[in-house]
Design a protein around this motif. Structure first.
Motif, PDB file in Angstrom:
ATOM      1  N   UNK A 132       0.837  -1.204   0.000  1.00  0.00           N
ATOM      2  CA  UNK A 132       0.000   0.000   0.000  1.00  0.00           C
ATOM      3  C   UNK A 132       0.876   1.259   0.000  1.00  0.00           C
ATOM      4  N   UNK A 133       1.979   1.212   0.755  1.00  0.00           N
ATOM      5  CA  UNK A 133       2.922   2.337   0.738  1.00  0.00           C
ATOM      6  C   UNK A 133       3.399   2.629  -0.672  1.00  0.00           C
ATOM      7  N   UNK A 191       0.725   4.240  -2.793  1.00  0.00           N
ATOM      8  CA  UNK A 191       0.527   5.646  -2.434  1.00  0.00           C
ATOM      9  C   UNK A 191       1.626   6.528  -3.033  1.00  0.00           C
ATOM     10  N   UNK A 192       2.879   6.091  -2.849  1.00  0.00           N
ATOM     11  CA  UNK A 192       3.993   6.934  -3.276  1.00  0.00           C
ATOM     12  C   UNK A 192       4.105   7.017  -4.793  1.00  0.00           C
TER      13      UNK A 192
END
Lengths: 297, 297, 297, 297
Positions: free
Chosen positions: B201-202, B205-206
Motif C-alpha cells: 500500500x505504501x 501511495x507513493x
C-alpha cells in the motif's frame, strides 16, 4: 462550509487561499497577523487565537512549522481543543513526528473530536495551483468529511488507513526518499562532471528516460547548476524531517543507513554555516565538494 | 541495410529480432548457437564467428555479458576488427566499464572503423516492445548512421556527446541510481511494515504521487511483496555494474558512499548464497532482514 | 571523611565498598535497598533518601543509570540539592549526556555547592580492584578535594579541565572509541574466519603486536569466540552511550559516520530481540552475520 | 649465513642494514642502485639483478612496493626464481594482496623452493631499532630457517600458520585496523575540539588510560596537531593497502563497511590533491574538515 485555518506560512497561506476561493467561510489565524492580510482581503475572517478560529468551524486545518507549534496551537489555553465544538474535525497537515501525531490524535478522540492527518507533497507553487499530492488517514467518518475538502486542494488524495499517524509516517518516508534522491544526484553529478559530462545534460538525459519523476527533474536542475538559494524547502526543515524519520525508525528498531548518511550531510552543512536561507538541496553539495567539483564553497 | 548482431542473450535476442522484423538483413552470432535458432527461423543468417557476422555489414551491433566478452568478440582472431570492412560501424550496447570502452573506441579509430556506444535502459520485455530508452555517444558521422537504426529499437534516443565512453558512464550512473532506489525502497518498506502499514500500500501511495517513475513501480512491487525470483536483471549483473561504477569513480577520485553501501549489500547477499537465479532487487532484502521483517531468509 | 554514595549498581557498589574499606564514613542510598545490605554489613550507614545520604557529607558521590536517574536524585524533593550543606561537593560518576551535565553543574554553582564530573573506564572487576582509569573535571578548589578520594578508587586520575561537562564528553568519546573497536574486531574476525584463520589466533597475534591495549584483548576474545553473554557492560547501556555521543555531536554539528554505523548495528540487534541480558560486544555480531560466519543466530 | 635482500626503500634498507650488522653476508639489489650505497659501505655486496642477489643465497628477502614489483623481481628474466638454488628460501616481507601471495607461493612450491611470508608492523625507525612486530607464515621446515633470522629484526615473531598468504591477510587486517583508528581519532578530535577540549589533551588522557596501544599514541599526536607531513607511511601506500584488503574481502564475500568508509576518505583526499608527500594520517582530516575545525585546507 465553516472552516478554520491555522498557520499561514508559504504552504498554509496558499492552501487557505484556495479554500476561500472555493467559496468556504474561512477563519484564519497566524501568530504573526501580518501574514493574514492577503487572506482577509480575499474574504477570510481573521481570528485572534486558534480557539477563536476553531469556534464556529466544521473543520479546522492546521499547517504549522513543527511538533511544538502544533502542540501549542492544539493544547494551549486558547487552543483548538478549547475552541472546537463537539463532533467537529481537526485536519492536521503539518509534517510532525509520529509520536506527537499519536498523542494529538488520542487527545481528540478522548475529547469527542474528529482528527485526520492529511500530509501534502509539493512546493508552494504546487499548493497554489491545487497540484498537491495529499495522503490522508483517519476514521472513515472523519475522512468522509475531510476528503471532499482535500480534493479541492490537490490533484490526488491517497487514503493511508484508519490510523492518523500512518499518514505522518508516509510523509516522513516520502521526504526521506526525496533526501536520498538529492544525495544520489549529488554523487551522480560529481562523477559525470569530473568525467567531462555536463551535469545538466546528464540530468536531461536521465529524466527524459526512466528517471522521469518530478523530484529528479526539480532537484536535478538545482544540483547540476549548483543553485542552492533561495530556499524552496529550507535546510532546517529538511534536517528536522530527517530527525523525525530517524526517531520513528529508532522507536521501531529499524536501521536506516541512508537516513544516517543524509543526517551526516546535514551536520557537515551546518558546520559550514549553511542554514535557513538555503534550500535543502545542498545535501548534494557534500558529494560535489568531496569530489573537488564544487564551484564555490 | 546489412547488419551484424553479436550476442543473443535475453536483451540481445529481443533487439536482433526487431532488427529482422524491420526488414534489415541481419547476420547473427552467439557463442552458444542454439540461441540463434529463433532468429534463423525469422530470417536471420547465422554466422560462424564475430568476424563472419561483421564481414558484409554496414553496422555490427554487440550486446554481450561483460568487458571480457566484448574484448574477445572485438579483438579475437575471428573478431570484429578482423571482419569489419573499412568505414563500417560498430555499435556497442553492452554494459561495460569506462576504461574498456575507451580502449575499444581507440582501437576502432586507429583501424579506420566507426564506433558508437549505445546503451539501453529497460528489461527484456521493454526491448521486445521497442520501448527501450537508449543513450548514444560517438562522432556525428557515426551517430548519423546509428541513430536511425536505434530509433527502430526504443522509444527515445538521447545523444550523450562525441566521446563513446560517456554513454557507458551514463548507463553506469543510471544503474547506480536504480540500485539506490532499490535500497531506499527496502528501508522504506522496513519502516512501514514494522509500523503496521502494508508495504504494498505504501508503494501504491507513493508511486501515485510524486514517485511515479517506472523504477519505483517495478522495484516497489517486487520489494513490498518480497518476490525476488525469477531474475529480471540478475544479481551478478547488478553486482558487476556496481563494480564498474565504483571503478570509474575510483579512477576519477570521486567518493560514492551510496555505491559503497550497495556494494556491501551485494557481498552480504552473496555470503548468504543468493546468486544468479535471483533478481538484483534483493539488495533491498538486507534492510528488511536487519529490521526483522523478512518473511523468509 | 564524611561521604555520601548514591547508586549501588555493580559499578557503584564496588566503588562504595572501596571507600568504606579505605576508612571513610559512608552513607549509602539505593532505590532498591536490598543492594545496600553488603555495604551495611561492611560498615556503611544506609540512608533513606539521597538528601539524607548527602546531609552530613563533605562529598557525595553519584553513580546511577542515566540522565533521568541523576536528575531525579539531584533535583527531587529529597534530592542532593536539598540535603547537601553549603560548600559541600557532589562528585558525579554516571555516564550521562553533556547537556544534562551542564544543567546539573549550573544548578550546583547557583546553590553554592561544589560539582565535579569524574568518569571511570573499567568494568566492575576493575572497580573492585581499584584499577579504574578516572577522568575528572571541575574547578580547582573542588578537584583538590575530589582527586585524593578518586585516587583511592583507580590506577590513575586524568584532569580534563575546569568545565565538569568536559569529563562527561571525554567519557562518551572513550565509549564511542570502544564501540568502534568492537565493530572493527567483528569485521576483522569475519574476514579472517572466512579465509581459514582462527579468529582467536588472529586476536592473539594482533594483541601481542601493536594492538596491545586492553579493549582489543577483552573484546577480541569475546568476539572471536562469539561469546556474547552474560553482560559485562549491557547492550542497552552501550546503546544509550552511543545515543548520548550522537546527541553531543549533533549539538556541535559534527558528523560522526562511525557512530552512525554503530547506531545502526544496535538497532539491528534490538530488532533481533538481543537486549539487556547481552553484553554490548554483539555489535560485532552484525559483521559476522553479514559474512555468513555467525555460529548461532 | 648467505643472504639476498631485494628492495631498499626506507623499510628494506633499515632491515637489510641490521642483517649486515648481525654478521650475515648480504647481497643486495635495488632498482635504483644509489640506494644501495650505504649498504655497500657497511659491507654488503651489491648485485646487478634479483637473480644475482639470490644466486648464492640460503635465504633471499624481498621488501618491495607492491604486487607488480614483487611479481617482477620474482618472475622476471633475471628474477628470483631464475637465481635461487634448489632448496633455498624466499622470505617475502612486502605488503601485497592475498591472491598474489598465493600465486607466488605456488610458483615456489612447484619450483622446489621454500617460501615464507613475513610481514612487519612498525615504521622505519622501529625497523632500524629492531623493534618490529613480525607475522610469519609458511611450512614448518621453512619457518625453522626463517624465524631465527626474523628474530634478529624485530621484537617478536608471531607464527600465523602453514599457509604463507595468511600472514599477508593478517598484515592487511592490521593495516585496516590502523586505518579505522585514524578515522576514529579524526572524529574524536573533531568533537572534542569543537566542544572546547584541546584535542592534544584528549589524546593524552585517553592514551594514558585504556587506549594505551602505540597506534593511538602515534596517530593521536599527528591528528590532534593536524601535522600530516612528512609521510611516515605515505597516503598512496595506505590507499593501496585499503584496496588490497577490500579485494581480499570481496573475494570472500565479506562486507566491510569500515573499509568502505576509509576508502571514500582516501578518494576525497586525492580529489583535494593530497598525495605521496603526505602521511596516511590525513584520512582523519576529512572528519575534521566536515566538522569545520580543520586549520588549513
Amino acid at each position: 462550509m465553516q472552516i478554520g485555518f491555522i498557520g499561514l506560512g508559504s504552504m498554509g497561506a496558499a492552501i487557505a487561499m484556495n479554500l476561500v476561493k472555493s467559496g468556504n467561510d474561512v477563519h484564519v489565524f497566524n501568530r504573526n497577523p501580518l501574514r493574514a492580510e492577503p487572506l482577509r482581503e480575499a474574504g477570510a475572517i481573521v481570528a485572534a487565537s486558534p480557539a477563536q478560529a476553531a469556534r464556529s468551524a466544521d473543520v479546522v486545518f492546521t499547517m504549522v512549522a513543527d511538533d511544538d507549534a502544533l502542540t501549542s496551537v492544539t493544547f494551549g489555553d486558547a487552543g483548538i481543543l478549547v475552541g472546537l465544538r463537539p463532533g467537529a474535525l481537526h485536519v492536521s497537515m503539518s509534517t510532525i513526528g509520529v509520536a506527537t501525531a499519536q498523542d494529538v490524535a488520542l487527545a481528540h478522540r478522548e475529547a469527542g473530536l474528529g482528527f485526520v492527518s492529511a500530509l501534502v507533497f509539493g512546493r508552494p507553487d504546487a499548493a497554489a495551483a491545487r497540484k498537491l499530492f495529499i495522503m490522508a488517514a483517519g476514521a472513515d467518518e472523519h475522512l468522509s468529511v475531510a476528503v471532499p475538502l482535500l480534493e479541492q486542494l490537490g490533484q490526488s488524495v491517497g487514503i493511508v488507513g484508519p490510523d492518523p499517524s500512518h499518514a505522518n509516517l508516509v510523509k516522513l518516508i516520502g521526504n526521506f526518499m526525496l533526501s536520498v534522491i538529492i544525495e544520489t544526484l549529488g554523487e551522480a553529478c560529481a562523477v559525470a562532471g569530473k568525467a567531462g559530462i555536463d551535469p545538466m545534460h546528464l540530468v536531461e538525459l536521465l529524466t527524459s528516460a526512466n528517471f522521469n519523476a518530478p523530484p529528479y527533474k526539480i532537484y536535478g536542475q538545482l544540483i547540476a547548476s549548483q543553485r542552492f538559494q533561495p530556499a524552496g524547502f529550507s535546510l532546517p526543515l529538511g534536517q528536522k524531517d530527517n530527525r523525525l524519520m530517524r526517531a520513528a525508525a529508532d522507536a521501531l528498531s529499524v536501521p536506516l543507513p541512508l537516513a544516517s548518511l543524509v543526517h551526516n550531510r546535514f551536520l557537515a552543512l551546518r558546520a559550514q554555516g549553511i542554514g535557513a536561507e538555503h534550500d535543502w538541496s545542498p545535501v548534494a553539495l557534500c558529494a560535489l565538494d568531496e569530489a573537488g567539483v564544487l564551484k564555490q564553497r
